[in-house]
Design a protein around this motif. Structure first.
Motif, PDB file in Angstrom:
ATOM      1  N   GLY A 161      90.327  58.225  85.224  1.00  0.00           N
ATOM      2  CA  GLY A 161      91.619  57.547  85.200  1.00  0.00           C
ATOM      3  C   GLY A 161      92.113  57.204  86.594  1.00  0.00           C
ATOM      4  O   GLY A 161      91.425  57.430  87.594  1.00  0.00           O
ATOM      5  N   THR A 162      93.318  56.678  86.672  1.00  0.00           N
ATOM      6  CA  THR A 162      93.877  56.250  87.956  1.00  0.00           C
ATOM      7  C   THR A 162      95.137  57.019  88.355  1.00  0.00           C
ATOM      8  O   THR A 162      95.651  56.804  89.451  1.00  0.00           O
ATOM      9  CB  THR A 162      94.213  54.753  87.919  1.00  0.00           C
ATOM     10  N   GLU A 163      95.620  57.906  87.502  1.00  0.00           N
ATOM     11  CA  GLU A 163      96.877  58.585  87.809  1.00  0.00           C
ATOM     12  C   GLU A 163      96.704  60.054  88.142  1.00  0.00           C
ATOM     13  O   GLU A 163      97.367  60.582  89.045  1.00  0.00           O
ATOM     14  CB  GLU A 163      97.856  58.428  86.627  1.00  0.00           C
ATOM     15  N   ARG A 164      95.847  60.756  87.426  1.00  0.00           N
ATOM     16  CA  ARG A 164      95.717  62.195  87.660  1.00  0.00           C
ATOM     17  C   ARG A 164      95.080  62.455  89.030  1.00  0.00           C
ATOM     18  O   ARG A 164      94.282  61.648  89.525  1.00  0.00           O
ATOM     19  CB  ARG A 164      94.887  62.855  86.555  1.00  0.00           C
ATOM     20  N   PRO A 165      95.409  63.586  89.670  1.00  0.00           N
ATOM     21  CA  PRO A 165      94.796  63.933  90.949  1.00  0.00           C
ATOM     22  C   PRO A 165      93.280  64.096  90.823  1.00  0.00           C
ATOM     23  O   PRO A 165      92.789  64.752  89.908  1.00  0.00           O
ATOM     24  CB  PRO A 165      95.462  65.266  91.314  1.00  0.00           C
TER      25      PRO A 165
END
Length: 392
Positions: free
Chosen positions: A296-300
């Motif tokens: 994904g692109t949001e989680r660290p």
């Protein structure tokens, strides 16, 4: 008193280096040489690309571990450890070798054409913090040194957006840290440090090997110390709860196995596998797509890059070389394709300069890969919640 003055002068140098970001392209280090003056006749001293003290990309050096008053947005730190390797040692010299290989990164101003950004001249204060002191006589203590040294660098206020909320466990914005290894064992203490700041994270792992082997399979596990090495550290990370379940991915895998059970164990550790040979069928775009969909692109996200991802033709200087790997161009293309992913920290490991060619193939490839990662971090923007990428 002397050290305080030294640190003050270093901080002034960093402020000067990062004080004016109005220009997209800055003069390279070849500017300001003694072209019209003899040394001692006055003028401005500047090193050429082949002289001076080596830092990563010729960034300012500050002794971050010696002072908690030094701040930055992105910091490079070395972890010169290689006593967890199973084949060829020498990665303790990786940090210095990678710095040598990075000398030309800022020669023409540092502008990254494919990513349309200049990580050396942006919103971010970026410095080289030197190396974590690591003993070569006690692996357990060495890994503790790496964890605590990394956490000291990671846990302080960044230069930018330090007062804004961020994704860390305490809701704060933290700086990013890029670690120069070292054999791959160092990723375990680095993930322990990351876990203290962020909790479990997703991992993108570039490597020719799985590195999730059970200790009894890889190394025999005659002792607790021996059970932690550069082939088992992800097994331990999974056991310790450092990895976010089923959001992790390997890329570039092409190793032989002890048997199909190794894949089963890898699944228990929460990884998906992209084989190196898949590049022949799905191409770089397909590999990028698999990685992006997985993390994904949001989680660290933590990114760990073993230089043996590259074929030995491009990176011979590594601890456990495997033929059939990617080219330097292919790896850099895949790394650029990760733009927008929330990479909070990264490492590069298994660079053993003693096995390199005189042309420094491996150290240059490692430095250029980190240049792409650094550029992605800069384009993503500060780690504060709701930060806007640089190009938007």
């Amino acid at each position: 008193m002397i050290r305080s003055s030294f640190i003050a002068s270093c901080l002034a140098a960093v402020a000067a280096a990062h004080g004016d970001h109005s220009q997209k392209v800055v003069a390279g280090p070849h500017q300001g040489l003694w072209y019209n003056n003899l040394p001692g006749d006055g003028g401005t001293q500047a090193d050429s690309v082949f002289s001076g003290i080596s830092t990563f990309g010729r960034l300012p050096y500050l002794p971050c571990l010696a002072s908690k008053d030094i701040n930055y947005d992105i910091a490079f730190i070395g972890a010169p450890f290689d006593t967890g390797t199973s084949y060829r040692p020498g990665a303790r010299f990786g940090p210095s070798g990678i710095r040598q290989g990075s000398r030309r990164l800022n020669l023409y101003g540092g502008y990254n054409v494919p990513l349309d950004t200049n990580p050396f001249n942006s919103w971010a204060t970026i410095i080289d913090c030197g190396d974590i002191p690591v003993t070569s006589y006690d692996n357990t203590y060495a890994l503790s040194q790496i964890e605590h040294g990394h956490h000291s660098i990671l846990s302080r206020k960044p230069t930018t957006d330090s007062s804004k909320p961020g994704p860390s466990l305490q809701g704060k914005t933290l700086p990013r840290v890029i670690t120069l290894g070292g054999d791959h064992t160092i990723t375990l203490p680095l993930l322990r440090s990351i876990n203290r700041a962020y909790g479990p994270v997703s991992v993108i792992h570039f490597d020719s090997h799985l590195d999730t082997w059970r200790p009894k399979v890889f190394g025999g596990s005659p002792s607790e110390v021996a059970s932690i090495n550069h082939g088992t550290y992800f097994y331990h990370a999974a056991q310790e709860g450092l990895l976010k379940n089923d959001t992790n991915i390997h890329a570039g895998i092409r190793t032989t196995l002890s048997g199909p059970s190794d894949y089963e164990n890898d699944g228990y550790c929460g990884f998906e596998i992209v084989e190196a040979r898949e590049i022949d069928t799905i191409g770089t775009d397909g590999i990028i797509k698999k990685i992006r969909e997985r993390v994904g692109t949001e989680r660290p996200v933590y990114l760990s890059l073993d230089i043996d991802t590259l074929d030995p033709a491009f990176a011979p200087a590594t601890g456990t070389p495997e033929t059939g790997g990617w080219s330097t161009r292919e790896l850099r293309t895949i790394l650029r394709g990760l733009e927008g992913i929330n990479i909070i920290a990264a490492d590069i490991v298994e660079v053993a300069p003693a096995y390199d060619t005189n042309a420094e193939h491996t150290t240059m490839a490692a430095a250029d890969a980190l240049y792409e990662i650094m550029s992605i971090m800069v384009k993503r923007g500060p780690l504060s919640v709701g930060s806007v990428p640089e190009d938007l």
